[in-house]
Design an enzyme around this catalytic site. Structure first.
Site, short mmCIF file in Angstrom:
data_model
loop_
_atom_site.label_atom_id
_atom_site.label_comp_id
_atom_site.label_asym_id
_atom_site.label_seq_id
_atom_site.Cartn_x
_atom_site.Cartn_y
_atom_site.Cartn_z
N ASP A 73 -7.76 -2.53 -0.63
CA ASP A 73 -8.24 -0.31 -0.55
C ASP A 73 -7.61 0.30 -1.38
OD1 ASP A 73 -6.49 -2.17 1.12
OD2 ASP A 73 -7.94 -2.79 2.44
N GLU A 132 -11.59 1.73 5.18
CA GLU A 132 -11.67 1.49 6.95
C GLU A 132 -13.34 2.63 7.52
OE1 GLU A 132 -9.55 1.17 8.62
OE2 GLU A 132 -7.80 0.74 7.18
#
EC number: 3.5.1.47
Length: 382
Positions: A73, A132
């Site tokens: 990520d 997120e």
């Protein structure tokens, strides 16, 4: 292959220049600049307009029988960094407080090795935005990002853990991380003077009843072995002390180690909310938002191999861990593809993930690169 010094330099640049999900423009460009320094003979890059900051890097295998993918990520959190480090975030109220700078650096280290030493199988490295807040993995998948020669047969990922020693790899078969579902509820009644409650429909009383009643959802409806959490973290209502509130807004999170448990909890939360709304004369607005945050379930076949390799590999510190109630949007990809996720220890036990003081031990980077690189080499021989 990138040296220890180069890896740390890359990590510190990424840490100092964090970007929020779906805004990782400079991060995207920096990654492209680093990848351009690697041998390009077997390397191609895929991007899609729907998720413009994502990168899918492919290295063609020498004798491929499958395509193995590694996901990292890219995004940071809306947190003001308080570490005082020389390379602390330059961007106000944005911080890599969940270790995604470490994740990207480890992925670049692995990519630099296989760009120079052609893998046997095809290798994909997926630099994913918006873990997120906007479940970037699911969005990339839904937009058709994984197709043709960019379609994985197996998917792997790691996440830093400040509670584990630097470089330690930890995982387990089955569920590693919980699924998560966002909950937003509004009770809408009728405001009025505090002296005349009979002429109003009090939304605070209704919402307060909901908050207390919803605590029984887990204890009386979920298998204790499976586990579950319902947390109400936000409650907004009222305008003045002598006015009965005509609206109450509630926000919370629901977590479960199984998708079936998640569905049970959402069902009963809705039933309780509807019952209370009816009893107190309230209009009800209720919204659940799970997106890509499904439970991270490690596939038995790939995880057996992963655990066996890590237990026996020279220089690798490995342990079996219990599942954690944190959520990760790799859960969506783990439900679409066989694969395994693991922890990478970064030894900062005083600070948790999402702390404004989180300061991972950078020695974990090279250890992570070596452990995952070695695993991928071994996996490609099977």
């Amino acid at each position: 292959m990138l040296s220890d010094e180069q890896l740390i330099k890359i990590r510190r640049h990424l840490h100092a220049n964090p970007e929020i999900g779906m805004q990782e423009v400079k991060t995207h460009q920096f990654l492209l600049e680093q990848i351009a320094k690697f041998p390009q003979e077997n390397l191609t890059i895929e991007t899609i307009s729907e998720i413009p900051t994502a990168l899918l890097v492919r290295i063609a295998g020498s004798d491929p029988k499958r395509t193995i993918a590694l996901r990292t990520d890219m995004d940071a959190l809306p947190i003001q960094e308080e570490t005082g480090l020389d390379f602390a975030s330059k961007n106000d109220h944005v911080m890599h407080a969940c270790g995604h700078d470490i994740h990207m650096t480890v992925a670049l280290g692995i990519l630099s090795y296989f760009a120079k030493h052609q893998p046997k199988d095809n290798l994909l490295v997926f630099f994913q935005p918006a873990e997120e807040n906007e479940f970037g993995g699911k969005r990339f998948y839904d937009a058709g990002g994984f197709q043709g020669e960019y379609l994985p047969d197996e998917f792997y990922a790691l996440h830093v853990n400040p509670q584990l020693p630097a470089g330690q790899i930890a995982s387990r078969k089955g569920t590693l991380f919980a699924g998560s579902n966002e909950l937003r509820i509004s009770f809408i009644g009728k405001s009025g003077h505090a002296a005349y409650p009979q002429n109003a429909k009090d939304s605070i009383v209704a919402a307060a009843n909901f908050v207390t009643n919803v605590q029984t959802v887990v204890s009386r409806n979920v298998d204790p072995i499976e586990g579950g959490v319902v947390t109400i973290g936000k409650f907004n209502a009222g305008k003045a002390m002598n006015i009965i509130a005509g609206k109450a807004d509630i926000e919370g999170t629901i977590r479960s180690f199984t998708q079936s448990g998640m569905e049970i909890m959402t069902k009963h939360i809705r039933m309780i909310a509807e019952g209370i709304a009816g009893a107190f004369g309230q209009e009800l607005k209720i919204n659940f938002r799970q997106g890509g945050y499904m439970p991270v379930v490690n596939d038995e076949r790939t995880t057996n191999f992963f655990i066996d390799y890590m237990k026996n590999a020279d220089g690798v510190d490995f342990k079996i861990v219990q599942p954690a109630m944190i959520a990760e949007d790799f859960g969506f990809l783990s439900n679409q593809f066989e694969g395994t996720m693991c922890w990478l220890g970064v030894n900062d036990p005083k600070h948790s993930l999402h702390s404004d003081h989180l300061n991972p031990d950078e020695s974990a980077i090279t250890k992570g690169v070596e452990a995952i690189k070695g695993f991928l080499i071994a996996r490609m021989q099977k």
